[in-house]
Design a protein around this motif. Structure first.
Motif, PDB file in Angstrom:
ATOM      1  N   GLU B 252       0.839  -1.179   0.000  1.00 31.37           N
ATOM      2  CA  GLU B 252       0.000   0.000   0.000  1.00 31.37           C
ATOM      3  C   GLU B 252       0.884   1.242   0.000  1.00 31.37           C
ATOM      4  N   PRO B 253       0.555   2.236  -0.856  1.00 32.89           N
ATOM      5  CA  PRO B 253       1.395   3.428  -0.945  1.00 32.89           C
ATOM      6  C   PRO B 253       1.254   4.278   0.324  1.00 32.89           C
ATOM      7  N   ILE B 254       2.329   4.981   0.655  1.00 36.87           N
ATOM      8  CA  ILE B 254       2.250   5.862   1.824  1.00 36.87           C
ATOM      9  C   ILE B 254       1.240   6.961   1.569  1.00 36.87           C
ATOM     10  N   VAL B 255       1.356   7.618   0.417  1.00 36.36           N
ATOM     11  CA  VAL B 255       0.389   8.650   0.053  1.00 36.36           C
ATOM     12  C   VAL B 255      -0.226   8.281  -1.295  1.00 36.36           C
ATOM     13  N   SER B 256      -1.543   8.095  -1.292  1.00 34.43           N
ATOM     14  CA  SER B 256      -2.228   7.763  -2.549  1.00 34.43           C
ATOM     15  C   SER B 256      -2.567   9.002  -3.351  1.00 34.43           C
ATOM     16  N   MET B 354       0.130   5.477   5.541  1.00 29.87           N
ATOM     17  CA  MET B 354       0.477   6.442   6.581  1.00 29.87           C
ATOM     18  C   MET B 354       0.341   5.843   7.968  1.00 29.87           C
ATOM     19  N   LYS B 355      -0.491   4.818   8.104  1.00 27.72           N
ATOM     20  CA  LYS B 355      -0.666   4.152   9.391  1.00 27.72           C
ATOM     21  C   LYS B 355       0.663   3.673   9.950  1.00 27.72           C
ATOM     22  N   THR B 356       1.563   3.223   9.066  1.00 26.50           N
ATOM     23  CA  THR B 356       2.798   2.576   9.508  1.00 26.50           C
ATOM     24  C   THR B 356       4.042   3.368   9.143  1.00 26.50           C
ATOM     25  N   SER B 357       3.868   4.593   8.635  1.00 24.87           N
ATOM     26  CA  SER B 357       5.036   5.383   8.250  1.00 24.87           C
ATOM     27  C   SER B 357       5.195   6.584   9.164  1.00 24.87           C
ATOM     28  N   SER B 358       6.411   6.873   9.506  1.00 28.28           N
ATOM     29  CA  SER B 358       6.654   8.075  10.290  1.00 28.28           C
ATOM     30  C   SER B 358       7.249   9.126   9.359  1.00 28.28           C
ATOM     31  N   GLY B 359       7.236  10.344   9.791  1.00 28.68           N
ATOM     32  CA  GLY B 359       7.873  11.404   9.007  1.00 28.68           C
ATOM     33  C   GLY B 359       6.991  12.010   7.935  1.00 28.68           C
ATOM     34  N   ILE B 383      -5.157   7.851   8.420  1.00 36.44           N
ATOM     35  CA  ILE B 383      -4.644   7.758   7.044  1.00 36.44           C
ATOM     36  C   ILE B 383      -4.781   9.082   6.296  1.00 36.44           C
ATOM     37  N   ARG B 384      -4.893  10.201   7.019  1.00 36.12           N
ATOM     38  CA  ARG B 384      -5.050  11.496   6.358  1.00 36.12           C
ATOM     39  C   ARG B 384      -4.460  12.595   7.211  1.00 36.12           C
ATOM     40  N   ILE B 385      -3.847  13.578   6.555  1.00 36.79           N
ATOM     41  CA  ILE B 385      -3.476  14.832   7.216  1.00 36.79           C
ATOM     42  C   ILE B 385      -4.079  15.964   6.394  1.00 36.79           C
TER      43      ILE B 385
END
Lengths: 421, 421
Positions: B252-256, B354-359, B383-385
């Protein structure tokens, strides 16, 4: 408190301004102490535009879908009319044929009303609201599909609802302000009738007068619904079509009106063996082709070979298929040839007083003869005489007969244009 | 044999030629061995034209009548599409919301589907026919009246029918050929996603991406209906919106994608007593005014007088009534003043990874800072900012962030215009 059904045709609701005008008129009727049910046609040219759209994707008239399409038209006019009434401070609800409880058979495009259960209409009236009903449409509970009633369907809806609700009167509004002694566009001296008996109205409608559709008049006659033909755009009381006794104690006129019909063709079957049952064979073929015959004349056989001719008239658009069907059976039936004539006109005089008057036909034929107009066919009923002339003599014949029966008014009639669905 | 629900928006059926194109496409899907249910919106600008007509007679939005009026639109498109399919030799029947068994509550203008019993649709499919269903409309069996589902209603109809029929996929056709990493009109280097998880799609839809309506995505998520977003005018497979596992075994992509929303306003309540329950009072007033709040920021009280400020965003069109409602209760609640700002823009980045990515947030804020774009509010989900910027910086911010998260494609996206109802 009277219950009045008011039907407004397409030309009466053709734009927002006219819809507001109708809204005000309906509210005025209610304010005068009446319960009001309104039946509306689609706005102006909506139906023609929808048919054009269908033609642009399809050559086939798949009738279930055509009915679905066309019923969009009244949905628009009736909901906008309800909004206009609400905007003026009134209360109104619009109802589809289904919601108004109008059950029909499933004969798409020309469905017959089988039952009306106007429960929601009655509730709406009981609540002091105005009920607006889509004309022209019904619902087949057998198939669950939307149907339409065919030509003049909105008139039929209005009369049928009036009968089901036991209304005091069914008012048919259009851009014509009543029933005239003849079409004012042809006979400028035609005058408006204050009243006419429904039998005569039925004969006029079936003789080509376009003011009321014959199905609606038949329905009104069967269910004793008094009609009033009025203009949307004037306060003239219009013409009362009475089912029982005239409104005032007046003598029934000998001739109420003159109707002209240029939509018919004549077919002649030549050299038919003059034996019992041969005419029946011809009319069986016509019926199987799906056409309705109007007038029939059979020439008695005078030749030694015992052959006769039969002429009949039918609506112009049915002529090609009937000629084709007859030709296909020519050998089987054994006639010699077939001819047809699209250039005929039918003139009718109608009047309840003809039942008890003599000399009417003599006056009719005399006046036409003096004007040099030849009569090709004749047919009569108790209160009607129809003759076939050349199509190009029909208007002149109408004027001559209108004058001969002393129907001319001192004033020239006001002519409006167009009629609703 | 798969069962496919295909939804075509208004721009896909805006004239007779496009309707024929859709007819051919539907027939092709059937010829490939599938059962097909088609959901259609009203043709092109029909809905806007009907609204204009209503506005010309009435300032009041009497919703029962408005629903009656607007549902004329799908009647036209669906019956004409059925005719076009029949003309090409196929078999098809069109169904209203009522006939398709779509029950709703009686909340006119934004009704909720309560039940779907698509008996006639199943029968039609079993007969080998194509079923065409009016989008956007339902029927309240409680009142016997026609209802509409509100914005995005046709998408909702399609997804709900797909769920009720246990369809294999619900294809949403429009003039856009899939879900992009950003609006291609703003970010020419946006690229089309082959697939996206439905959680991310939900966040994108709620963050201002107009490709799918949020109600339809919610419905698909709850009922596990796979969606495919495709173009009516190309054979591109479009974007699969999967409900469970991706079609291929991809990470799954970090940002779709990046979504921009310029339809919001910000309201700030200034000088609210910093006591428990005061914020709740504010949001109670907003709720009673019928508005939904999106983002909220409360500034902690730092002054000696123990007052705080609360800012929140809401859809622009709701701003006037909410400001008015708050002002009416100013004394009762005891805040000092109120201000509002219609010139804000909301930028969101969405991605299941994004659930599993930092930064991710550091990269977002850093890129905006380098571009000189100030952040006024922040809100996050798993999963959103989302961040609020000045409205006139929103497009620039979208491009900057698209590049920062390495979403730029080598190719320039093809841009279509308009979307359906």
């Amino acid at each position: 408190m009277a219950l009045i059904v008011q039907k407004f045709g397409g030309s009466s609701v053709s734009d927002a301004e006219k819809i507001k005008h109708v809204a005000a008129r309906v509210l005025k009727t209610q304010a005068e102490g009446n319960q009001v049910v309104v039946v509306v046609s689609a706005m102006g040219d909506t139906t023609d535009e929808l048919i054009d759209l269908a033609n642009s994707v399809s050559s086939n008239r798949g009738n279930r879908e055509m009915d679905m399409l066309l019923t969009a038209g009244e949905r628009i006019s009736m909901s906008v009319l309800a909004m206009a009434i609400q905007e003026m401070g009134g209360r109104a609800k619009s109802f589809t044929g289904y919601q108004a409880g109008i059950s029909t058979d499933s004969n798409h495009g020309s469905a017959r009303i089988s039952k009306i259960e106007p429960t929601r209409i009655k509730e709406t009236l009981a609540d002091g609201e105005i009920a607006i009903v889509a004309g022209f449409q019904g619902f087949s509970f057998q198939t669950g599909d939307v149907t339409t009633l065919g030509r003049g369907g909105s008139d039929t809806t209005a009369v049928a609802l009036a009968a089901a609700l036991n209304a005091d009167v069914c008012e048919i509004y259009s851009d014509v302000d009543g029933v005239y002694t003849a079409d004012p566009r042809v006979v400028p001296r035609a005058h408006k009738l204050a009243q006419i008996d429904i039998d005569s109205m039925l004969e006029l409608s079936s003789s080509g007068a376009k003011i009321l559709y014959i199905r609606a008049v038949e329905f009104a006659r069967r269910h004793q619904v008094p009609l009033r033909v009025r203009s949307t755009f004037s306060l003239d009381p219009g013409t009362l079509v009475y089912t029982n006794q005239p409104g005032d104690d007046v003598e029934e006129p000998i001739v109420s009106g003159v109707a002209a019909d240029d939509t018919q063709s004549k077919i002649t079957v030549i050299g038919l063996p003059d034996r019992p049952g041969k005419a029946a064979e011809i009319f069986q073929i016509v019926a199987e082709a799906g056409a309705n015959i109007d007038m029939i004349v059979q020439n008695v056989s005078t030749t030694e070979n015992h052959l006769s001719d039969i002429s009949f008239t039918l609506i112009h658009s049915d002529r090609p298929k009937v000629v084709e069907a007859l030709k296909a059976k020519q050998d089987e039936v054994g006639f010699q040839s077939i001819s047809y004539d699209d250039e005929i006109g039918k003139l009718s005089i109608v009047g309840a007083g003809m039942k008890t008057s003599s000399g009417v036909s003599a006056k009719l034929f005399g006046a036409l003869a003096r004007a040099g107009i030849n009569i090709e066919m004749i047919s009569t009923s108790e209160i009607r005489i129809s003759v076939v002339t050349r199509a190009d003599q029909l208007k002149e014949a109408t004027r001559v007969i209108h004058t001969a029966f002393e129907l001319d008014s001192a004033d020239t009639a006001i002519v409006y244009a167009g009629t609703g669905r």
